[in-house]
Enzyme design. Structure first.
Site, PDB file in Angstrom:
ATOM      1  N   HIS A   1       7.888  -2.246   0.200  1.00  0.00           N
ATOM      2  CA  HIS A   1       7.492  -1.295  -0.944  1.00  0.00           C
ATOM      3  C   HIS A   1       5.980  -1.472  -1.255  1.00  0.00           C
ATOM      4  O   HIS A   1       5.188  -0.637  -1.455  1.00  0.00           O
ATOM      5  CB  HIS A   1       8.294  -1.515  -2.295  1.00  0.00           C
ATOM      6  N   GLU A   2       5.407  -2.621  -1.285  1.00  0.00           N
ATOM      7  CA  GLU A   2       4.292  -3.066  -1.806  1.00  0.00           C
ATOM      8  C   GLU A   2       3.273  -2.732  -0.755  1.00  0.00           C
ATOM      9  O   GLU A   2       2.009  -2.214  -1.031  1.00  0.00           O
ATOM     10  CB  GLU A   2       4.059  -4.699  -1.895  1.00  0.00           C
TER      11      GLU A   2
ATOM     12  N   HIS B   1       2.245   0.985  -0.998  1.00  0.00           N
ATOM     13  CA  HIS B   1       1.020   1.089  -1.978  1.00  0.00           C
ATOM     14  C   HIS B   1      -0.238   1.041  -1.328  1.00  0.00           C
ATOM     15  O   HIS B   1      -1.278   1.910  -1.345  1.00  0.00           O
ATOM     16  CB  HIS B   1       1.100   0.226  -3.235  1.00  0.00           C
TER      17      HIS B   1
ATOM     18  N   GLU C   1       5.185   4.816  -7.422  1.00  0.00           N
ATOM     19  CA  GLU C   1       6.214   4.030  -7.100  1.00  0.00           C
ATOM     20  C   GLU C   1       7.260   4.589  -6.328  1.00  0.00           C
ATOM     21  O   GLU C   1       7.888   4.018  -5.582  1.00  0.00           O
ATOM     22  CB  GLU C   1       6.796   3.361  -8.356  1.00  0.00           C
TER      23      GLU C   1
ATOM     24  N   ASP D   1       8.638   3.488  -2.632  1.00  0.00           N
ATOM     25  CA  ASP D   1      10.161   2.911  -2.471  1.00  0.00           C
ATOM     26  C   ASP D   1      10.586   3.775  -1.076  1.00  0.00           C
ATOM     27  O   ASP D   1      11.071   3.190  -0.321  1.00  0.00           O
ATOM     28  CB  ASP D   1      11.065   3.367  -3.682  1.00  0.00           C
TER      29      ASP D   1
END
Length: 432
Positions: free
Chosen positions: A280-281, A284, A360, A364
């Site tokens: 997930h990070e 980003h 976000e 995901d």
């Protein structure tokens, strides 16, 4: 204090009390940790993964948290109104002027007085939040450690406000389109703050080190390589000294960028769940959300300064004399500037939160796609919710003003949908 000022302060106070009562009622009656009937009994239903005691605690804690949040903005506004209408800002300015000290000394002292008054008057709300978090087992932070963090907050805040307000008043004193000039100056400041946050400011609060599990770190780095990210380390932060909650995040830009795991996350989640968080990070990073965040901050700064500049000039013309503000660049106007920043920031939260929540959601989806599975995503979100006693389906106003992430309900449903579609895709015959 003149009678008309007492009257104004009384009106402000009564309005504040009325708002507090309304928000208390809203927070109480919208706090049950429930989901729509269609999801009852599913993996998204908190009744399936919270114990009865945890469910009851989350309901009470949710109401208290929401009330404190909705009080935080108006509480801060009231402080600045008191400093202006109560005459303290003018009194401090005049008293400092009588000392005949140079402005280079008087101004930092004035800012210190404003910051100290704001800090002390806001302290009851902070203490309440800390006490509630300790009572429900979310915070593990000792009192002295908590006090230290608040003093660090004060120091960082003072230095920031002093630097920004000194530049702002100087630019305003030069006249012209000062709000536009301030926006131009704000651009390198925003980038600079994003750069130093992980390497200068964050370490003031917590200790950062290389991930303590070298095997897990290598698997995370392998995952990063699969995503096309060149990384040589993952950071761990010792948050267990302060909280039982879990988190992971990415911040900084350029060479200061860091991917960080809380040690509570390492202790409470299994490897598959941790890899999903890391994926997930990485989403980003790959989707350049940090760069877009910087551009968003620059754009919102222009809007804030344009709208705030107009309101500032109007308020000084309308009430400046009563507050003792002699000109737009008078230091007495500092509480007014802080008030405008606080109000505009609060009002703009639904917009900024919506943008953040979409980012976000995209991260995901990226994470599950990178892993190739949603396995662990459901249990991960369930554990995160239980650790913080979160409301998995918060009420509307809470989603608008606090929802910078999708709700746990939304994230679990997204994981369920991904897993269903992924299984269907795998079940298709080759080439079909």
């Amino acid at each position: 204090m003149p009678e008309y000022k007492r009257s104004h302060l009384l009106k402000y106070f009564l309005l504040f009390i009325g708002y507090a009562l309304v928000m208390a009622a809203y927070s109480w009656y919208t706090s049950p940790n429930q989901v729509p009937a269609v999801y009852s009994g599913t993996a998204a239903d908190p009744a399936t993964f919270f114990t009865p005691a945890q469910l009851k605690d989350s309901e009470t804690l949710g109401g208290l948290r929401n009330w404190i949040f909705f009080m935080s903005g108006p509480w801060e506004w009231l402080i600045y109104v008191l400093l202006l209408s109560g005459g303290l800002a003018r009194y401090w300015r005049d008293s400092l002027k009588r000392t005949k000290l140079p402005i280079t000394i008087r101004f930092p002292i004035f800012v210190l007085l404003v910051q100290a008054a704001s800090f002390l008057l806001y302290l009851p709300l902070r203490i309440t939040g800390y006490s509630i978090s300790k009572t429900y087992g979310i915070s593990t932070q000792p009192v002295l450690s908590w006090i230290r963090d608040k003093l660090v907050d004060f120091g960082v805040g003072y230095i920031t406000v002093l630097a920004v307000s000194a530049v702002a008043f100087w630019v305003i004193s030069r006249g012209g389109r000062w709000w536009f000039k301030l926006w131009v100056i704000s651009i390198p400041f925003i980038v600079f703050m994003m750069y130093i946050q992980p390497v200068v400011i964050d370490p003031l609060y917590n200790h950062y080190s290389r991930l303590s599990d070298p095997v897990l770190e290598q698997r995370i780095l392998n995952l990063a390589a699969k995503a096309g990210i060149s990384a040589d380390r993952v950071y761990e932060v010792d948050m267990s000294k302060k909280t039982n909650a879990m988190n992971a995040y990415v911040n900084g830009i350029g060479s200061s960028l860091r991917i960080v795991l809380w040690d509570t996350t390492l202790k409470q989640l299994n490897e598959q769940e941790i890899l999903l968080i890391m994926a997930h990070e990485m989403g980003h990073y790959e989707m350049h959300h940090l760069e877009w965040s910087a551009l968003g901050a620059v754009g919102s700064s222009l809007v804030m300064l344009t709208v705030g500049g107009f309101l500032y000039r109007w308020l000084v013309r309308r009430w400046g004399a009563g507050w003792g503000i002699r000109s737009l660049s008078d230091m007495t106007a500092l509480p007014l500037l802080l008030l405008l920043i606080a109000v505009l920031s609060f009002v703009s939260l639904p917009i900024s939160n919506q943008v953040a929540s979409q980012a976000e959601s995209a991260a995901d989806a990226y994470g599950m796609k990178l892993i190739g599975s949603a396995e662990g995503a459901i249990s991960m979100h369930q554990k995160l919710a239980v650790a913080s006693l979160d409301d998995v389906n918060p009420p509307l106003l809470v989603r608008w003003f606090q929802g910078d992430h999708p709700s746990d309900l939304e994230r679990i449903l997204t994981a369920l949908k991904f897993e269903k579609e992924h299984k269907q895709e795998k079940a298709k015959p080759d080439g079909k």
